[in-house]
Design an enzyme around this catalytic site. Sequence first.
Site, mmCIF file in Angstrom:
data_model
loop_
_atom_site.group_PDB
_atom_site.id
_atom_site.type_symbol
_atom_site.label_atom_id
_atom_site.label_comp_id
_atom_site.label_asym_id
_atom_site.label_seq_id
_atom_site.Cartn_x
_atom_site.Cartn_y
_atom_site.Cartn_z
ATOM 1 C CB VAL B 136 -0.968 0.066 1.209
ATOM 2 C CG1 VAL B 136 -1.925 -1.110 1.194
ATOM 3 C CG2 VAL B 136 -0.205 0.126 2.519
ATOM 4 C CD GLU B 137 3.870 2.513 3.812
ATOM 5 O OE1 GLU B 137 4.681 3.435 3.910
ATOM 6 O OE2 GLU B 137 3.669 1.694 4.730
ATOM 7 C CG MET B 138 7.502 3.700 -1.648
ATOM 8 S SD MET B 138 9.194 3.873 -1.030
ATOM 9 C CE MET B 138 9.523 5.579 -1.415
#
Lengths: 354, 354
Positions: B136-138
């Site tokens: 859900v981030e990078m």
Amino acid sequence: MSRAFIAALSAMALIPFAAVAGDLRSDANAVFKPVTAAAAAKAVKNNELTPAKIELGKELFFDPRISSSQLISCNSCHNLSLGGVDAGSTSIGHGWQKGPRRAPTVLNAVFNAAQFWDGRSEDLKAQAKGPVQAGVEMNNTPSNVEATLNSIPAYVASFQKAFPGDNKPASFDNFAKAIEAFEATLVTPNSRLDKFLAGDEAALDATQKKGLRLFIDKGCSGCHDGVNAGGGNYAQFGAVEKPSAAILPEADKGRFAVTKSPADVFSFRVAPLRNVALRAPYFHTGQVWTLEEAVEVMAKSQLGVQLAPDETTAIVAFLGALTGDQPKVDYPVLPARANATPKPQQELATKHAH
Amino acid sequence: MSRAFIAALSAMALIPFAAVAGDLRSDANAVFKPVTAAAAAKAVKNNELTPAKIELGKELFFDPRISSSQLISCNSCHNLSLGGVDAGSTSIGHGWQKGPRRAPTVLNAVFNAAQFWDGRSEDLKAQAKGPVQAGVEMNNTPSNVEATLNSIPAYVASFQKAFPGDNKPASFDNFAKAIEAFEATLVTPNSRLDKFLAGDEAALDATQKKGLRLFIDKGCSGCHDGVNAGGGNYAQFGAVEKPSAAILPEADKGRFAVTKSPADVFSFRVAPLRNVALRAPYFHTGQVWTLEEAVEVMAKSQLGVQLAPDETTAIVAFLGALTGDQPKVDYPVLPARANATPKPQQELATKHAH
């Protein structure tokens, strides 16, 4: 006049005089102009450039709170770390929506005759208002931008300083003017080409000189000229031979959408080539990932020329000589949000027209 | 000993000596320590800090090509323009996915006893590897980060300089170490509190001094202490009274997920309060948008105290005195991608495990 003489005259007319003379620097100076900060400042119309306005513009350029999500700044897509563009291919905006075209670079954009790939904005202050409001980009409204700016006392003070005497300083119009003022400073002088133009023979190596010669003689410089090595006029992409549908899809008719003139179908603003080596992927669709391929596509589609591998190599080497000093930017510390600042809107529903 | 004497002793034990003496600066110096660059450098373990490593770390911190989409950098969520955080509430990452918690600030993070809201990483180099790989981030992988870095000659050269003698310098481990080295420079000295601690009586105004007195006497400083005014230990959120489910939802059990100890249900690392006035919205859920409300929630949930309005005002004023000089950062010019650099992956499908 004899036929032979006329034929000779005609042939000479096809060859620029300087080429005959064989002086590469004279030929180059007839085509290109150097990038300078002074020329950039002169290119801005109806917007006095002051240090206060430029500094404010820098803050606004980097402030993600200009977007409705408060996550996307001008710099997100026109990243000053990366030649003034994003990673490509076409830009990702609000809600991870993919935009229709690749982000054009903001570096040296002040030298372009008009803004956007289709030239639909006459200058940078007109351009600055577009992405802010586009649903696939920042998805914001002028009134929400103004509400945000006016909620933050330090911004109001900066607008007062940048627009003295204005009775509504933190307006959407002034926001755009401040952005333009900052962007007019984003120029890249001292490229190897510019040093060569100024008389430094050693600024270009032999391969780059061969590339410059080819760039002029093959006809590239017919469109890619001036300060920005492009950006000054429009040309039909695929004038001689249409490139693949991935590179030039049918749906995007380019400048035709602006002028509605059949002559402008697939016409785009000629890409400015300053710092082009920093800015893969190429073209409005961002589907070409190497400069070698981009040069070959251009040669074929615009000039009907199939380059030999060593010619491509030389032209690519020359294009590398268009990389100038990148702007030095102190990363701004932005004023904090206030209790009255509108909250970010990050939901994916599209905004309502109003 | 008489009962009365024992009672008197007990009462005194509850009141710090300095409070009895009424010397606000002595009391404050018993609670807080100043932010200094030297203390920050000393806090880094097993990672020699060199100018080359710090400069490389800065480039990596700002480079969006560390994410699989090549659009999200460390700075996207830990924005150095905005107190080291994003706009909130919880962070948006790859594919516009909303993360579970608010981004903690990177400013002064080196002073925290452990990283993340639940303290699951012991230091910044361990922390740096997390968001890079989080879907859900990078949404990236160590191998793709390494492939990207090793494809760019200027990065390889910078890693060689930063990690001399290493036979595989541009590694994921060294990437994390360089990031830690840069982040250890992101400290904010010279706050009004620090000037007051050092003896400048005028550094705090009357309201801020009243707030500091309340901050100590009401018990806030029992947890929010040390260099970072927090970040040194863990506490159960809602120890006295549970806040609303919006602020403390049932699903996020905090440090329990790390230790599996029932005592750690709803336990979080005590929020460091340096520069807190720059960092709304508050708490791990980012659901509280004003510092006034955040202070009231804390007083009630952690101390069982209902503050009077003027007490809240004073404590908020004191918290404003924890804002220090923000780091001066020259925005880096990053090395251009090479033909061999992996392309961005911007599609929304989640990555496969491997």
